[in-house]
Scaffold this motif. Sequence first.
Motif, PDB file in Angstrom:
ATOM      1  N   SER A   1      19.971  67.162 -25.034  1.00 55.39           N
ATOM      2  CA  SER A   1      19.544  68.111 -23.999  1.00 55.39           C
ATOM      3  C   SER A   1      19.699  69.565 -24.422  1.00 55.39           C
ATOM      4  N   ASN A   2      20.612  69.867 -25.363  1.00 53.46           N
ATOM      5  CA  ASN A   2      20.686  71.233 -25.900  1.00 53.46           C
ATOM      6  C   ASN A   2      19.384  71.598 -26.600  1.00 53.46           C
ATOM      7  N   HIS A   3      18.917  70.667 -27.439  1.00 49.34           N
ATOM      8  CA  HIS A   3      17.660  70.895 -28.149  1.00 49.34           C
ATOM      9  C   HIS A   3      16.502  70.982 -27.163  1.00 49.34           C
ATOM     10  N   ALA A   4      16.504  70.070 -26.198  1.00 49.84           N
ATOM     11  CA  ALA A   4      15.403  70.001 -25.234  1.00 49.84           C
ATOM     12  C   ALA A   4      15.255  71.300 -24.453  1.00 49.84           C
ATOM     13  N   ARG A   5      16.376  71.869 -24.084  1.00 48.31           N
ATOM     14  CA  ARG A   5      16.333  73.119 -23.307  1.00 48.31           C
ATOM     15  C   ARG A   5      15.661  74.238 -24.088  1.00 48.31           C
ATOM     16  N   GLU A   6      15.805  74.233 -25.403  1.00 43.53           N
ATOM     17  CA  GLU A   6      15.164  75.237 -26.242  1.00 43.53           C
ATOM     18  C   GLU A   6      13.690  74.928 -26.476  1.00 43.53           C
ATOM     19  N   ILE A   7      13.361  73.642 -26.565  1.00 39.28           N
ATOM     20  CA  ILE A   7      12.000  73.224 -26.895  1.00 39.28           C
ATOM     21  C   ILE A   7      11.059  73.339 -25.708  1.00 39.28           C
ATOM     22  N   LEU A   8      11.538  72.997 -24.515  1.00 43.58           N
ATOM     23  CA  LEU A   8      10.638  72.887 -23.367  1.00 43.58           C
ATOM     24  C   LEU A   8       9.830  74.162 -23.097  1.00 43.58           C
ATOM     25  N   PRO A   9      10.430  75.352 -23.153  1.00 49.85           N
ATOM     26  CA  PRO A   9       9.594  76.540 -22.920  1.00 49.85           C
ATOM     27  C   PRO A   9       8.424  76.646 -23.890  1.00 49.85           C
ATOM     28  N   GLU A  10       8.635  76.232 -25.136  1.00 48.51           N
ATOM     29  CA  GLU A  10       7.564  76.306 -26.131  1.00 48.51           C
ATOM     30  C   GLU A  10       6.488  75.244 -25.869  1.00 48.51           C
ATOM     31  N   ILE A  11       6.914  74.068 -25.434  1.00 48.47           N
ATOM     32  CA  ILE A  11       5.944  73.026 -25.082  1.00 48.47           C
ATOM     33  C   ILE A  11       5.063  73.513 -23.942  1.00 48.47           C
ATOM     34  N   LEU A  12       5.690  74.082 -22.926  1.00 52.97           N
ATOM     35  CA  LEU A  12       4.918  74.544 -21.772  1.00 52.97           C
ATOM     36  C   LEU A  12       4.017  75.719 -22.139  1.00 52.97           C
ATOM     37  N   LYS A  13       4.493  76.552 -23.025  1.00 51.35           N
ATOM     38  CA  LYS A  13       3.667  77.677 -23.481  1.00 51.35           C
ATOM     39  C   LYS A  13       2.390  77.145 -24.151  1.00 51.35           C
ATOM     40  N   ALA A  14       2.538  76.054 -24.869  1.00 48.53           N
ATOM     41  CA  ALA A  14       1.393  75.473 -25.577  1.00 48.53           C
ATOM     42  C   ALA A  14       0.454  74.700 -24.649  1.00 48.53           C
ATOM     43  N   GLU A  15       0.992  74.107 -23.592  1.00 52.34           N
ATOM     44  CA  GLU A  15       0.194  73.195 -22.767  1.00 52.34           C
ATOM     45  C   GLU A  15      -0.322  73.788 -21.464  1.00 52.34           C
ATOM     46  N   LEU A  16       0.338  74.798 -20.924  1.00 44.77           N
ATOM     47  CA  LEU A  16      -0.078  75.357 -19.641  1.00 44.77           C
ATOM     48  C   LEU A  16      -1.312  76.248 -19.787  1.00 44.77           C
ATOM     49  N   ASN A  17      -2.143  76.252 -18.774  1.00 43.13           N
ATOM     50  CA  ASN A  17      -3.249  77.208 -18.732  1.00 43.13           C
ATOM     51  C   ASN A  17      -2.763  78.516 -18.109  1.00 43.13           C
ATOM     52  N   SER A  18      -3.644  79.500 -18.013  1.00 38.07           N
ATOM     53  CA  SER A  18      -3.235  80.815 -17.508  1.00 38.07           C
ATOM     54  C   SER A  18      -2.839  80.773 -16.032  1.00 38.07           C
ATOM     55  N   ALA A  19      -3.411  79.837 -15.295  1.00 36.33           N
ATOM     56  CA  ALA A  19      -3.078  79.718 -13.871  1.00 36.33           C
ATOM     57  C   ALA A  19      -1.809  78.909 -13.636  1.00 36.33           C
ATOM     58  N   LYS A  20      -1.298  78.279 -14.672  1.00 41.03           N
ATOM     59  CA  LYS A  20      -0.096  77.435 -14.593  1.00 41.03           C
ATOM     60  C   LYS A  20      -0.233  76.356 -13.515  1.00 41.03           C
ATOM     61  N   ASP A  21      -1.369  75.689 -13.544  1.00 35.80           N
ATOM     62  CA  ASP A  21      -1.593  74.645 -12.547  1.00 35.80           C
ATOM     63  C   ASP A  21      -2.133  73.352 -13.150  1.00 35.80           C
ATOM     64  N   ASN A  22      -2.072  73.225 -14.477  1.00 33.21           N
ATOM     65  CA  ASN A  22      -2.701  72.066 -15.118  1.00 33.21           C
ATOM     66  C   ASN A  22      -1.729  71.012 -15.624  1.00 33.21           C
ATOM     67  N   VAL A  23      -0.423  71.302 -15.651  1.00 34.00           N
ATOM     68  CA  VAL A  23       0.564  70.273 -15.991  1.00 34.00           C
ATOM     69  C   VAL A  23       1.115  69.760 -14.668  1.00 34.00           C
ATOM     70  N   LYS A  24       0.767  68.547 -14.328  1.00 25.78           N
ATOM     71  CA  LYS A  24       1.096  68.017 -13.013  1.00 25.78           C
ATOM     72  C   LYS A  24       2.444  67.314 -12.972  1.00 25.78           C
ATOM     73  N   LEU A  25       2.753  66.565 -14.027  1.00 25.50           N
ATOM     74  CA  LEU A  25       3.984  65.765 -14.063  1.00 25.50           C
ATOM     75  C   LEU A  25       4.685  65.938 -15.402  1.00 25.50           C
ATOM     76  N   LEU A  26       6.017  65.870 -15.361  1.00 24.40           N
ATOM     77  CA  LEU A  26       6.839  66.004 -16.573  1.00 24.40           C
ATOM     78  C   LEU A  26       8.051  65.111 -16.445  1.00 24.40           C
ATOM     79  N   THR A  27       8.186  64.139 -17.336  1.00 27.68           N
ATOM     80  CA  THR A  27       9.446  63.394 -17.389  1.00 27.68           C
ATOM     81  C   THR A  27      10.421  64.162 -18.266  1.00 27.68           C
TER      82      THR A  27
END
Length: 270
Positions: free
Chosen positions: A53-79
């Motif tokens: 979870s230490n690693h995950a906390r650092e990675i998640l912002p970068e994943i979302l930066k890569a996957e989210l659109n400008s409106a931030k409404d296209n990632v619906k679910l995240l496990t």
Amino acid sequence: MPGLRYDKFILFGDSITQFSNSQQDGFAFQPAIQDLYQRKLDVINRGYSGYNSNHAREILPEILKAELNSAKDNVKLLTIFFGTNDAFQIEDETNKVQSVEVEKYKENLNAMVELALANNIKPVIVGPGIHDCKRVRLFFTDRPTEKAPVTNKRLLDYSNAAKEVAAKHKVAFVDTWNAFREYGGWTEQQLFDATGLGEWEVGTLEHLVPDGVHFSPLAYKILYEKLIEAIDKNYPELNADKLPEKLSYWRDLDPSNYKNLIFNKGDLDN
């Protein structure tokens, strides 16, 4: 075509997530989810073997930066499925890379859930499962230890911590530990006693965790059922049956005018 930009369902976790494409014997976790959401959501695997979870906390912002659109409404679910590596307690230098104490684990989950919610994403926290501690010792032959590398009591502590974070934020939680326990018909104490340091009279957990850690197709199927149940209960609007399919049903196509019929109105509005 803007109408064919699919919204996303991201599976984020450690090796149990990473390996969820490759199981055989009739069931694989990620393909089952993609099948359920076909023509509705893209299911993306972001599993990283050995990560905590230490690693995950650092990675998640970068994943979302890569996957989210400008409106931030296209990632619906995240496990968010970590805890297995966090809970290890092997007496070697490698353990410093993996082990995370339960309070820090809880803090990390809290931060990741807050990040998801801030980006209009519905998170599902997945708690760690049970281990066959005897097989775990055999799995880590290159990392010998005089005590159990992990115990089911310790894994339950991490699962309960994850459950508390989910309750705090009123988000979905999958209680993998108890789902496996209930499937096997074991008591908590029986699983606590399965430390791998002596004989366990109940038998083996091999049918769920063949190497002691990673999931069998059966275990993935149990997880799949509990995950879908959690989504349906907590986020009913994201039930697969309630999401529109991309493109019209083929029998509705007009062979003389494909252009007007090939898109649903919702597709054209995206």
